[in-house]
Design an enzyme around this catalytic site. Sequence first.
Site, PDB file in Angstrom:
ATOM      1  N   GLY A 147       0.979  -1.200   0.015  1.00 25.33           N
ATOM      2  CA  GLY A 147       0.048  -0.183   0.199  1.00 25.33           C
ATOM      3  C   GLY A 147       1.040   1.260   0.059  1.00 25.33           C
ATOM      4  O   GLY A 147       0.258   2.377   0.478  1.00 25.33           O
ATOM      5  N   LYS A 148       2.157   1.223  -0.528  1.00 21.18           N
ATOM      6  CA  LYS A 148       2.875   2.291  -0.407  1.00 21.18           C
ATOM      7  C   LYS A 148       2.447   3.399  -1.363  1.00 21.18           C
ATOM      8  O   LYS A 148       2.586   4.525  -0.794  1.00 21.18           O
ATOM      9  CB  LYS A 148       4.451   1.878  -0.923  1.00 21.18           C
ATOM     10  CG  LYS A 148       5.066   0.893  -0.076  1.00 21.18           C
ATOM     11  CD  LYS A 148       6.413   0.636  -0.532  1.00 21.18           C
ATOM     12  CE  LYS A 148       6.291  -0.373  -1.965  1.00 21.18           C
ATOM     13  NZ  LYS A 148       5.504  -1.137  -2.013  1.00 21.18           N
ATOM     14  N   SER A 149       2.160   3.286  -2.551  1.00 22.08           N
ATOM     15  CA  SER A 149       1.513   4.108  -3.344  1.00 22.08           C
ATOM     16  C   SER A 149       0.214   4.871  -2.877  1.00 22.08           C
ATOM     17  O   SER A 149       0.165   6.193  -2.920  1.00 22.08           O
ATOM     18  CB  SER A 149       1.263   3.681  -4.819  1.00 22.08           C
ATOM     19  OG  SER A 149       2.352   3.259  -5.204  1.00 22.08           O
ATOM     20  N   TYR A 195       8.488 -10.905 -15.025  1.00 17.41           N
ATOM     21  CA  TYR A 195       7.657 -11.857 -14.752  1.00 17.41           C
ATOM     22  C   TYR A 195       7.687 -12.898 -15.605  1.00 17.41           C
ATOM     23  O   TYR A 195       7.562 -14.222 -15.270  1.00 17.41           O
ATOM     24  CB  TYR A 195       6.371 -11.347 -14.241  1.00 17.41           C
ATOM     25  CG  TYR A 195       6.425 -10.614 -13.139  1.00 17.41           C
ATOM     26  CD1 TYR A 195       6.069 -11.071 -11.855  1.00 17.41           C
ATOM     27  CD2 TYR A 195       6.360  -9.217 -12.639  1.00 17.41           C
ATOM     28  CE1 TYR A 195       5.942 -10.795 -10.718  1.00 17.41           C
ATOM     29  CE2 TYR A 195       6.228  -8.599 -11.658  1.00 17.41           C
ATOM     30  CZ  TYR A 195       6.126  -9.223 -10.449  1.00 17.41           C
ATOM     31  OH  TYR A 195       6.094  -8.603  -9.446  1.00 17.41           O
ATOM     32  N   ASP A 202       7.127   6.959  -2.564  1.00 15.81           N
ATOM     33  CA  ASP A 202       6.508   5.716  -2.507  1.00 15.81           C
ATOM     34  C   ASP A 202       7.457   4.444  -2.119  1.00 15.81           C
ATOM     35  O   ASP A 202       7.355   3.449  -1.939  1.00 15.81           O
ATOM     36  CB  ASP A 202       5.379   5.309  -3.243  1.00 15.81           C
ATOM     37  CG  ASP A 202       5.782   4.812  -4.687  1.00 15.81           C
ATOM     38  OD1 ASP A 202       6.996   5.228  -5.116  1.00 15.81           O
ATOM     39  OD2 ASP A 202       4.879   4.481  -5.473  1.00 15.81           O
TER      40      ASP A 202
END
Length: 224
Positions: free
Chosen positions: A13-15, A44, A78
């Site tokens: 949830g940094k952003s 990925y 972030d």
Amino acid sequence: MTVIVLSGPIGAGKSSLTGILSKYLGTNPFYESVDDNPVLPLFYENPKKYAFLLQVYFLNTRFRSIKSALTDDNNVLDRSIYEDALFFQMNADIGRATPEEVDTYYELLHNMMSELDRMPKKNPDLLVHIDVSYDTMLKRIQKRGRNYEQLSYDPTLEDYYKRLLRYYKPWYEKYDYSPKMTIDGDKLDFMASEEDRQEVLNQIVAKLKEMGKFEDDWKPNLVK
């Protein structure tokens, strides 16, 4: 004037907290380039091939961001360069980087950190780390819906995510570029709950006041 950097694993949830906190404090948010990152989907698809390229890409963007933030001295980031080596070292430990790539990466990181040491403001004022469990991490990854991050896309990501969480504790303990604090991301769902959001903001402001960055009568911007 303050520079606050956030840390935490993928999906912590940094952003979201960057946007909430920067609005509350009246500062400028710096967001890591993810959705327009051309290397991330490739990583990925083929982690061993693209781990080094991805980390150099992130290192470059994080270096540019922290330089701008330290110059402006009124920001929330972030993610930051201080967290960068954690990801690369983990990928190197599981065989996704050659010895030559490891040496090149750390030499590049050292050169960038040396340049930061020559800036008038050398370090952020505060690190805010969002601590989450694997279950919370996975729930938030699922909610934001990036296909290449899902276990249904690649079941081996389960081991990758759990390993990443294990790397964070020693990293946080060793971090010494600034004062630091931890937010309990399992207990406080600041993205969904207004009450939890205010509690997180109160904790951060209390820390800044304790550090002498804010006066006791400081008033925030209104959060909608």
